[in-house]
Design an enzyme around this catalytic site. Structure first.
Site, mmCIF file in Angstrom:
data_model
loop_
_atom_site.group_PDB
_atom_site.id
_atom_site.type_symbol
_atom_site.label_atom_id
_atom_site.label_comp_id
_atom_site.label_asym_id
_atom_site.label_seq_id
_atom_site.Cartn_x
_atom_site.Cartn_y
_atom_site.Cartn_z
ATOM 1 N N LYS A 22 46.680 22.758 85.618
ATOM 2 C CA LYS A 22 45.927 23.718 84.821
ATOM 3 C C LYS A 22 45.970 23.345 83.344
ATOM 4 C CE LYS A 22 46.433 28.384 82.923
ATOM 5 N NZ LYS A 22 46.736 27.909 81.557
ATOM 6 N N ARG A 92 43.754 31.590 76.620
ATOM 7 C CA ARG A 92 44.273 31.046 75.375
ATOM 8 C C ARG A 92 43.682 29.672 75.065
ATOM 9 N NH1 ARG A 92 46.917 32.670 70.725
ATOM 10 N NH2 ARG A 92 48.150 30.967 69.874
ATOM 11 N N ASP A 116 47.530 34.970 77.911
ATOM 12 C CA ASP A 116 48.707 35.724 78.326
ATOM 13 C C ASP A 116 49.405 36.396 77.154
ATOM 14 O OD1 ASP A 116 48.448 35.063 80.982
ATOM 15 O OD2 ASP A 116 49.570 33.201 80.762
ATOM 16 N N ARG A 121 51.974 33.719 69.313
ATOM 17 C CA ARG A 121 51.629 32.300 69.455
ATOM 18 C C ARG A 121 50.629 31.965 68.354
ATOM 19 N NH1 ARG A 121 50.310 30.981 75.647
ATOM 20 N NH2 ARG A 121 49.072 32.879 75.574
ATOM 21 N N ILE A 123 48.347 30.204 65.410
ATOM 22 C CA ILE A 123 47.595 28.950 65.421
ATOM 23 C C ILE A 123 47.636 28.281 64.049
ATOM 24 C CG2 ILE A 123 46.082 29.684 67.294
ATOM 25 C CD1 ILE A 123 43.901 30.179 65.184
ATOM 26 N N GLN A 125 49.524 25.941 62.905
ATOM 27 C CA GLN A 125 49.652 24.484 62.956
ATOM 28 C C GLN A 125 48.318 23.823 63.322
ATOM 29 O OE1 GLN A 125 52.677 22.806 62.024
ATOM 30 N NE2 GLN A 125 52.822 24.923 61.299
#
Length: 421
Positions: A22, A92, A116, A121, A123, A125
Site C-alpha cells: 500500500k 493522507r 488516519d 503529522r 507537513i 518538512q
C-alpha cells in the site's frame, strides 16, 4: 461506510498471498503523472486508497483502469484541474500530488490531506523541501498553494526529522528539476527504494535510495518502457504473521520479502513463534507458548509503527507483560479502548501501552478508527468467542487487499455489509 462481521473461534489454516505494498502504491500512482508515456503497474493491492487515487487522476483527465491487480495509467492528456477534495481528504498520501504536480507543471493547489487519525503529522518538512527547490508556498483555508514561475532547480535539502512522506515528495518534485538535488537525513524505507526503481526505469537519475543521502540529477523526460511490479506489503505480511501465530494450525504466507521485516520477525521469534523463513515465503506453525516482549517503534529498519497494533492481540496471549512504546506516533492508541471492550487486558498511559495476559476475548461492537487499529480488531475478532462487529470498516479496506476473501480462504468466518450506524 461498511462493517465487518466476524464469527470468532475458528482456527486458521492454509496459505495466503501477500499483495503489493500500500505505502508504495500510494506514492507510485502520483509519480505516474510525471511520465510522458502510459504507465503500467502490477501486483497492485485492491484497496480503497487505490480507487480514491484513481478518482483524483480522473479529475486531471488522466485515464486509468484496474483489472486483476494490473493498473494502467495514461497521463499523456493530463490537464491542470482542481482536485476533488473528498478524495483528497480520504487518504493522507494524496499529498504526494503536491510534489508530482509541482514537478510536472511547476505549480499545484492541493487541499490538506486527510487519512488516519493517529496524532499530529505536520507537513512542514514537505514545504521546506519545495521552498528549497524554488517554489513559493502559501497556505490558506486548509489549502496549500505551490508555484515555481521560474521552474524548479536542484538544491541541498536537510530533513530536520526522518520523514517518509517528505522524502518521497522531495523526490517527486526534484526528479525533473534542473540540476542536482541532495536529500540528507532521508528516510530509508523499502517503499522509497521501490519508487526510485520505478522512476529510474523511466530514465530518472536517482542514487542512494535506501540510505540517508539521496542524490537526484534532474532529467527532462520520463518514459515508461516496462511494467513495474509493486513490492510486497510488509505491513500486510506482519499482520497475517500475527494472526497466524495467534490462531493458526499452520499458515503459509507467500510473496513476502523477509528482509523488510527483520525487526518484526525477530520479536515474534523472541515471543516463541517458530517461524520458518524462506527467500519469499514464511510458514507459521501452531504456537505452543508465548512470552511477553518489549517493543519500541523506530524509523526503518526499526520496528514499524504500523505493526505495533496488529501485534497487540498476539501479545495478550503471552505469559507476563508486554510493553509497546511508539516513538513515531505516541498518540496511536485508539485501538486500546476498543480492545478493552472485547476483554483484553490492555492499557495506555503517557505514550506507553501495556498488555497483560488475557485468558479469552469475547465478541463486541467496536469501531476501526484507522487502518492498523482496524487490523488489530480483526485479529482480536477472529480470536474471540462470539460475534464481533467492526464499524468504520472502510478504514480497514483502505489498506488491506481483499481482506474478507483472504480470511475466509484461511477458514475464517468474515462477512461485510453496509453499516447503517
Amino acid at each position: 461506510m461498511k462493517k465487518l462481521i466476524i464469527q470468532g473461534g475458528n482456527r486458521l489454516a492454509g496459505e495466503v498471498t501477500i499483495g503489493g505494498a500500500k505505502n508504495s502504491t500510494v506514492a507510485l500512482i502520483p509519480a505516474a503523472i510525471l511520465a510522458d508515456t502510459p504507465v503500467q503497474f502490477d501486483t497492485v493491492p485492491d484497496i480503497l486508497d487505490v480507487h480514491n487515487l484513481m478518482i483524483i487522476l480522473r479529475s486531471m483527465n488522466v485515464k486509468s483502469s484496474f483489472i486483476h491487480g494490473v493498473l494502467d495509467i495514461d497521463p499523456t492528456q493530463i490537464i491542470e484541474a482542481e482536485l476533488p477534495s473528498k478524495a483528497i481528504k480520504s487518504l493522507r498520501a494524496s499529498y504526494y500530488f503536491m510534489g508530482a504536480l509541482l514537478g510536472r507543471f511547476h505549480r499545484a493547489t492541493v487541499t490538506f490531506p486527510g487519512g488516519d487519525n493517529i496524532g499530529p503529522r505536520p507537513i512542514d518538512q514537505h514545504l521546506k523541501a519545495f521552498r528549497a527547490l524554488g517554489a513559493n508556498v502559501s497556505e490558506s483555508k486548509g489549502t496549500v498553494h505551490l508555484d515555481a514561475p521560474h521552474g524548479l532547480h536542484g538544491a541541498r535539502i536537510f530533513m530536520d526529522m526522518v520523514s517518509v512522506g517528505a522524502t518521497i515528495n522531495a523526490i517527486l518534485a526534484s526528479v525533473r528539476a534542473q540540476g542536482t538535488t541532495i536529500i540528507e537525513n532521508a528516510a530509508k524505507e523499502p517503499e522509497i527504494i521501490d519508487l526510485a526503481t520505478f522512476l529510474n526505469n523511466m530514465g530518472a537519475q536517482i542514487r542512494g535510495a535506501g540510505t540517508d543521502v539521496i542524490r537526484i540529477n534532474g532529467v527532462d523526460t520520463l518514459q515508461s518502457m516496462n511494467t513495474h511490479t509493486v513490492i510486497a506489503d510488509r505491513i500486510e505480511t506482519g499482520t497475517y504473521l500475527s494472526m497466524a501465530a495467534a490462531l493458526g494450525d499452520g499458515v503459509m504466507l507467500k510473496n513476502v520479502i523477509p528482509e523488510h521485516l527483520e525487526a518484526y520477525t525477530s520479536k515474534l521469534i523472541e515471543m516463541g513463534v517458530d517461524l520458518q523463513i524462506d527467500s519469499d515465503k514464511i510458514y507459521v506453525p501452531p504456537v505452543k507458548h508465548l512470552h511477553g516482549v518489549h517493543v519500541k517503534t523506530m524509523p526503518y529498519p526499526g520496528f514499524a509503527t504500523d505493526l505495533q497494533q496488529p501485534l497487540t492481540p498476539l501479545m495478550s496471549m503471552a505469559s507476563g507483560q508486554s510493553v509497546i512504546v511508539d516513538t513515531i506516533y505516541p498518540k496511536r492508541v485508539g485501538h486500546v479502548p476498543e480492545l478493552q471492550k472485547m476483554g483484553m487486558n490492555i492499557h495506555a498511559e503517557d505514550g506507553r501501552i501495556t498488555i497483560d495476559h488475557t485468558d479469552s476475548l469475547h465478541g463486541a461492537d467496536v469501531s476501526a478508527g484507522e487502518i492498523r487499529a482496524g487490523a488489530a480488531l480483526v485479529i482480536a475478532g477472529l480470536m474471540a468467542h462470539g460475534t464481533t462487529v467492526i464499524h468504520n470498516a472502510d478504514n480497514i479496506l483502505r489498506g488491506y487487499d481483499r481482506i474478507v476473501w483472504k480470511l475466509n480462504r484461511l477458514d475464517g468466518d468474515v462477512s461485510i455489509e453496509d453499516d447503517d450506524q
